[in-house]
Design a protein around this motif. Structure first.
Motif, PDB file in Angstrom:
ATOM      1  N   ILE A  80      -4.682   2.430  -6.134  1.00  0.00           N
ATOM      2  CA  ILE A  80      -3.848   1.761  -5.127  1.00  0.00           C
ATOM      3  C   ILE A  80      -3.727   2.620  -3.883  1.00  0.00           C
ATOM      4  CG2 ILE A  80      -1.451   1.157  -4.604  1.00  0.00           C
ATOM      5  CD1 ILE A  80      -1.243  -0.083  -7.360  1.00  0.00           C
ATOM      6  N   PHE A  81      -3.498   3.911  -4.066  1.00  0.00           N
ATOM      7  CA  PHE A  81      -3.295   4.783  -2.910  1.00  0.00           C
ATOM      8  C   PHE A  81      -4.593   5.416  -2.425  1.00  0.00           C
ATOM      9  CE2 PHE A  81       0.802   4.521  -5.020  1.00  0.00           C
ATOM     10  CZ  PHE A  81       1.642   4.233  -3.960  1.00  0.00           C
ATOM     11  N   GLY A  82      -5.617   5.422  -3.270  1.00  0.00           N
ATOM     12  CA  GLY A  82      -6.878   6.025  -2.869  1.00  0.00           C
ATOM     13  C   GLY A  82      -7.659   5.210  -1.865  1.00  0.00           C
ATOM     14  N   ILE A  83      -7.330   3.920  -1.729  1.00  0.00           N
ATOM     15  CA  ILE A  83      -8.084   3.056  -0.831  1.00  0.00           C
ATOM     16  C   ILE A  83      -7.433   2.950   0.552  1.00  0.00           C
ATOM     17  CG2 ILE A  83      -6.936   0.837  -1.282  1.00  0.00           C
ATOM     18  CD1 ILE A  83      -9.716  -0.418  -1.519  1.00  0.00           C
ATOM     19  N   PHE A  84      -6.332   3.661   0.769  1.00  0.00           N
ATOM     20  CA  PHE A  84      -5.575   3.495   2.012  1.00  0.00           C
ATOM     21  C   PHE A  84      -6.398   3.774   3.263  1.00  0.00           C
ATOM     22  CE2 PHE A  84      -0.796   3.734   0.770  1.00  0.00           C
ATOM     23  CZ  PHE A  84      -0.962   2.594   0.009  1.00  0.00           C
ATOM     24  N   THR A  85      -7.192   4.844   3.253  1.00  0.00           N
ATOM     25  CA  THR A  85      -7.969   5.185   4.450  1.00  0.00           C
ATOM     26  C   THR A  85      -8.954   4.081   4.791  1.00  0.00           C
ATOM     27  OG1 THR A  85      -7.780   7.565   4.025  1.00  0.00           O
ATOM     28  CG2 THR A  85      -9.573   6.840   5.472  1.00  0.00           C
ATOM     29  N   PRO A 337      -1.725 -10.375   4.763  1.00  0.00           N
ATOM     30  CA  PRO A 337      -2.323 -10.539   3.432  1.00  0.00           C
ATOM     31  C   PRO A 337      -3.317  -9.436   3.083  1.00  0.00           C
ATOM     32  CG  PRO A 337      -2.265 -12.628   4.597  1.00  0.00           C
ATOM     33  CD  PRO A 337      -1.892 -11.571   5.593  1.00  0.00           C
ATOM     34  N   MET A 338      -4.071  -8.951   4.084  1.00  0.00           N
ATOM     35  CA  MET A 338      -5.008  -7.858   3.832  1.00  0.00           C
ATOM     36  C   MET A 338      -4.260  -6.598   3.420  1.00  0.00           C
ATOM     37  SD  MET A 338      -7.657  -8.357   7.011  1.00  0.00           S
ATOM     38  CE  MET A 338      -8.714  -7.011   6.455  1.00  0.00           C
ATOM     39  N   LEU A 339      -3.204  -6.272   4.159  1.00  0.00           N
ATOM     40  CA  LEU A 339      -2.426  -5.070   3.854  1.00  0.00           C
ATOM     41  C   LEU A 339      -1.788  -5.164   2.474  1.00  0.00           C
ATOM     42  CD1 LEU A 339      -0.684  -4.506   7.310  1.00  0.00           C
ATOM     43  CD2 LEU A 339      -2.466  -3.092   6.284  1.00  0.00           C
ATOM     44  N   LEU A 340      -1.399  -6.354   2.084  1.00  0.00           N
ATOM     45  CA  LEU A 340      -0.777  -6.528   0.777  1.00  0.00           C
ATOM     46  C   LEU A 340      -1.793  -6.450  -0.350  1.00  0.00           C
ATOM     47  CD1 LEU A 340       1.675  -7.267  -0.972  1.00  0.00           C
ATOM     48  CD2 LEU A 340       1.164  -9.676  -0.514  1.00  0.00           C
ATOM     49  N   GLN A 341      -2.962  -7.070  -0.155  1.00  0.00           N
ATOM     50  CA  GLN A 341      -3.911  -7.199  -1.250  1.00  0.00           C
ATOM     51  C   GLN A 341      -4.856  -6.013  -1.398  1.00  0.00           C
ATOM     52  OE1 GLN A 341      -5.776 -11.120  -1.755  1.00  0.00           O
ATOM     53  NE2 GLN A 341      -4.329 -11.890  -0.237  1.00  0.00           N
ATOM     54  N   TYR A 342      -5.213  -5.350  -0.290  1.00  0.00           N
ATOM     55  CA  TYR A 342      -6.162  -4.238  -0.377  1.00  0.00           C
ATOM     56  C   TYR A 342      -5.742  -3.183  -1.403  1.00  0.00           C
ATOM     57  CZ  TYR A 342     -10.233  -4.233   2.671  1.00  0.00           C
ATOM     58  OH  TYR A 342     -11.470  -4.450   3.205  1.00  0.00           O
ATOM     59  N   PRO A 343      -4.488  -2.725  -1.401  1.00  0.00           N
ATOM     60  CA  PRO A 343      -4.117  -1.705  -2.396  1.00  0.00           C
ATOM     61  C   PRO A 343      -4.336  -2.174  -3.832  1.00  0.00           C
ATOM     62  CG  PRO A 343      -2.457  -1.844  -0.677  1.00  0.00           C
ATOM     63  CD  PRO A 343      -3.387  -2.994  -0.458  1.00  0.00           C
ATOM     64  N   PHE A 344      -4.105  -3.455  -4.093  1.00  0.00           N
ATOM     65  CA  PHE A 344      -4.281  -3.945  -5.458  1.00  0.00           C
ATOM     66  C   PHE A 344      -5.748  -4.063  -5.840  1.00  0.00           C
ATOM     67  CE2 PHE A 344       0.038  -5.105  -4.442  1.00  0.00           C
ATOM     68  CZ  PHE A 344       0.709  -4.783  -5.615  1.00  0.00           C
ATOM     69  N   TYR A 345      -6.608  -4.360  -4.867  1.00  0.00           N
ATOM     70  CA  TYR A 345      -8.041  -4.313  -5.158  1.00  0.00           C
ATOM     71  C   TYR A 345      -8.483  -2.862  -5.359  1.00  0.00           C
ATOM     72  CZ  TYR A 345      -8.844  -9.260  -4.428  1.00  0.00           C
ATOM     73  OH  TYR A 345      -8.844 -10.619  -4.566  1.00  0.00           O
ATOM     74  N   GLY A 394     -15.057  -0.665  -0.831  1.00  0.00           N
ATOM     75  CA  GLY A 394     -14.533  -0.495  -2.174  1.00  0.00           C
ATOM     76  C   GLY A 394     -15.509  -0.987  -3.226  1.00  0.00           C
ATOM     77  N   HIS A 395     -16.178  -2.073  -2.923  1.00  0.00           N
ATOM     78  CA  HIS A 395     -17.202  -2.623  -3.806  1.00  0.00           C
ATOM     79  C   HIS A 395     -18.347  -1.623  -3.986  1.00  0.00           C
ATOM     80  CE1 HIS A 395     -19.569  -6.360  -5.049  1.00  0.00           C
ATOM     81  NE2 HIS A 395     -20.440  -5.370  -5.128  1.00  0.00           N
ATOM     82  N   TRP A 396     -18.789  -1.036  -2.896  1.00  0.00           N
ATOM     83  CA  TRP A 396     -19.860  -0.044  -2.932  1.00  0.00           C
ATOM     84  C   TRP A 396     -19.445   1.173  -3.745  1.00  0.00           C
ATOM     85  CZ3 TRP A 396     -24.772   0.725  -2.512  1.00  0.00           C
ATOM     86  CH2 TRP A 396     -25.301   1.959  -2.150  1.00  0.00           C
ATOM     87  N   ALA A 397     -18.169   1.540  -3.634  1.00  0.00           N
ATOM     88  CA  ALA A 397     -17.676   2.701  -4.381  1.00  0.00           C
ATOM     89  C   ALA A 397     -17.715   2.463  -5.878  1.00  0.00           C
ATOM     90  CB  ALA A 397     -16.247   3.034  -3.939  1.00  0.00           C
ATOM     91  N   VAL A 398     -17.644   1.202  -6.294  1.00  0.00           N
ATOM     92  CA  VAL A 398     -17.702   0.878  -7.715  1.00  0.00           C
ATOM     93  C   VAL A 398     -19.143   0.712  -8.186  1.00  0.00           C
ATOM     94  CG1 VAL A 398     -17.154  -0.910  -9.415  1.00  0.00           C
ATOM     95  CG2 VAL A 398     -15.416  -0.155  -7.793  1.00  0.00           C
TER      96      VAL A 398
END
Length: 479
Positions: A80-85, A337-345, A394-398
């Motif tokens: 959740i917090f690692g994707i903030f940047t 919505p992006m700010l809300l959902q990005y951390p959960f992805y 994030g997809h690429w990181a996975v």
């Protein structure tokens, strides 16, 4: 009776299955059914990300080598917090693109372009073509241009608004992940980037000429630019199913955006805020930095550079700090919505990485792959993973950490395999509502109805892309 109403829709009943199907083609009846199902079955995208998180956690418990409750929760929290940047970078891409698209010069150009639409066919061709070109340059710019042009065209021509916005979104999807601002292409082209997985394994970077501007990538995109508009024309809603935009609401939205806060007019502070000189100083300083870097190190683009260029261009075209601040403020309204959902992805990504579920997925298809089939299998896997992680980076990181080593082991093309992941995300995004959220927020239309149309594009254009990555890319890009 249940009604369908959004900020820019005329009040009409929700789509209903066609009882008699008179004067409808088979494709129109199928699309009408898809729209009906999506509007009644699909929940809010935030609910979807919650359900996906639960699903991934259950898969991790059942199949991941480290799928313990403690590891799952720890990975979720860290993700959740690692994707903030990266999330903030993506929000800035959208905000700077929106601000640029709302500049007076761009808006005037969109109004003039909208006059070229004289009927539904010319309307969809115009919106799709302009949106595709804008998105190829920058996905944030194209995302906004397509939505704003749809609103302008809807005031000129009687069309189903969701159908038109779906065409704009499809044009964005076509180039957002494989165009000049592709997160994956920019990551592997940027030395030292934490997501440059190719460099980490080979100590080499992959220039955009080998990915975005490669012949096979351009071929795939151009094929989509021909096929998708044809499909939209064929599935245009029948006359009785059309739900138009409310022209009065569209005009009110436009007037609201044009309002400028003049509360400090006549003061020294107000003069500075409206000063073109202040804006010009910033623009010249930024342009000077880019020129210096490119002269000494050659022209290169990464995520930060793309954001910076659009920031400078937007400030230059708005002409004053106050106008640009107003434009950014309007842009920020659609990023919620992006700010809300990005951390959960990011949390989903964290669970997959921490438990080893990503490696389980990798082994499920790599052991049957060869150098020539890996791009195609990566494309299929990417489309599936997109439903869980719709972020390009994030997809690429996975998927990247297990795909790039596999490509090296099998002798597959690194650029071809990397862009196959980007193309798979492109196809999957036609079903995943995450990236449609800002489009429908700008246009003022229901996301469920839009996705009812894009499902057909997924089935047609997605199949075409799959064939290209199966038959063309291995030969053209090299095995």
């Amino acid at each position: 009776m249940e009604t369908h109403e959004t900020s820019s829709f005329a009040v009409r009943p929700l789509a209903t299955p066609d009882a008699d199907g008179d004067n409808k083609t088979l494709l129109q009846r199928a699309v009408s059914s898809c729209v009906y199902v999506f509007e009644r079955v699909m929940p809010d995208p935030f609910v979807i990300v919650i359900l996906l998180t639960v699903l991934v956690a259950l898969f991790a418990l059942g199949f991941a080598p480290k799928g313990t409750p403690v590891t799952i929760l720890a990975g979720w929290y860290k993700g959740i917090f690692g994707i903030f940047t990266f999330a903030f970078q993506m929000v800035l891409v959208l905000v700077t693109g929106y601000a640029l698209a709302s500049a007076p010069l761009i808006e005037a150009g969109l109004r003039n372009l909208s006059r070229l639409a004289v009927g539904p066919r010319s309307a969809v061709l115009l919106v799709f073509g302009v949106g595709a070109i804008a998105t190829f340059l920058n996905w944030g710019f194209g995302l906004v241009v397509g939505a704003l042009l749809s609103k302008q065209v809807a005031k000129q021509v009687r069309v189903d608004f969701a159908w038109l916005v779906a065409a704009a979104y499809s044009s964005w999807v076509l180039w957002a992940f494989t165009g000049m601002s592709s997160s994956i292409a920019l990551s592997i082209a940027s030395p030292g980037n934490p997501l440059n997985l190719v460099e980490q394994h080979t100590h080499l970077v992959v220039p955009l000429s080998h990915t975005v501007f490669s012949g096979w990538n351009l071929l795939a995109g151009l094929a989509g630019m021909v096929l998708i508009p044809v499909v939209f024309i064929l599935m245009r809603p029948a006359e009785k199913d059309i739900i138009e935009a409310d022209v009065n609401l569209l005009a009110a939205d436009e007037k609201k955006m044009e309002q400028v806060n003049d509360s400090r007019s006549g003061t020294f502070a107000g003069a500075l805020e409206r000063s073109r000189v202040c804006a010009l100083v910033f623009v010249l300083a930024g342009a000077g930095y880019l020129a210096t870097q490119w002269i000494h190190h050659g022209v290169s683009l990464d995520i930060n550079t793309v954001i910076f260029i659009f920031l400078l261009a937007g400030l230059c075209l708005h002409g004053s700090p106050r106008r640009y601040v107003n434009a950014v403020t309007e842009a920020a309204k659609v990023t919620g919505p992006m700010l809300l959902q990005y951390p959960f992805y990011g949390g989903i990504m964290g669970v997959m990485g921490a438990t080893g579920l990503d490696q389980v997925v990798a082994h499920a298809y790599i052991h049957v792959a060869s150098g020539s089939t890996l791009p195609f299998l990566s494309y299929l896997a990417s489309g599936l993973i997109t439903l869980f992680i719709p972020s390009g980076g994030g997809h690429w990181a996975v998927q990247g950490p297990f795909t790039i080593p596999a490509a090296m082991q099998l002798g597959a093309s690194l650029p071809g395999t990397s862009m196959a992941i980007a193309a798979g995300e492109m196809a999957g995004s036609l079903l995943q509502p995450f990236w449609a959220i800002p489009v429908v927020a700008i246009a003022g239309v229901g996301v469920q109805r839009v996705l009812g149309f894009t499902l057909v594009i997924f089935l047609t254009a997605g199949s075409l892309l799959g064939l290209i990555y199966l038959l063309v890319v291995p030969t053209w890009a090299g095995v």
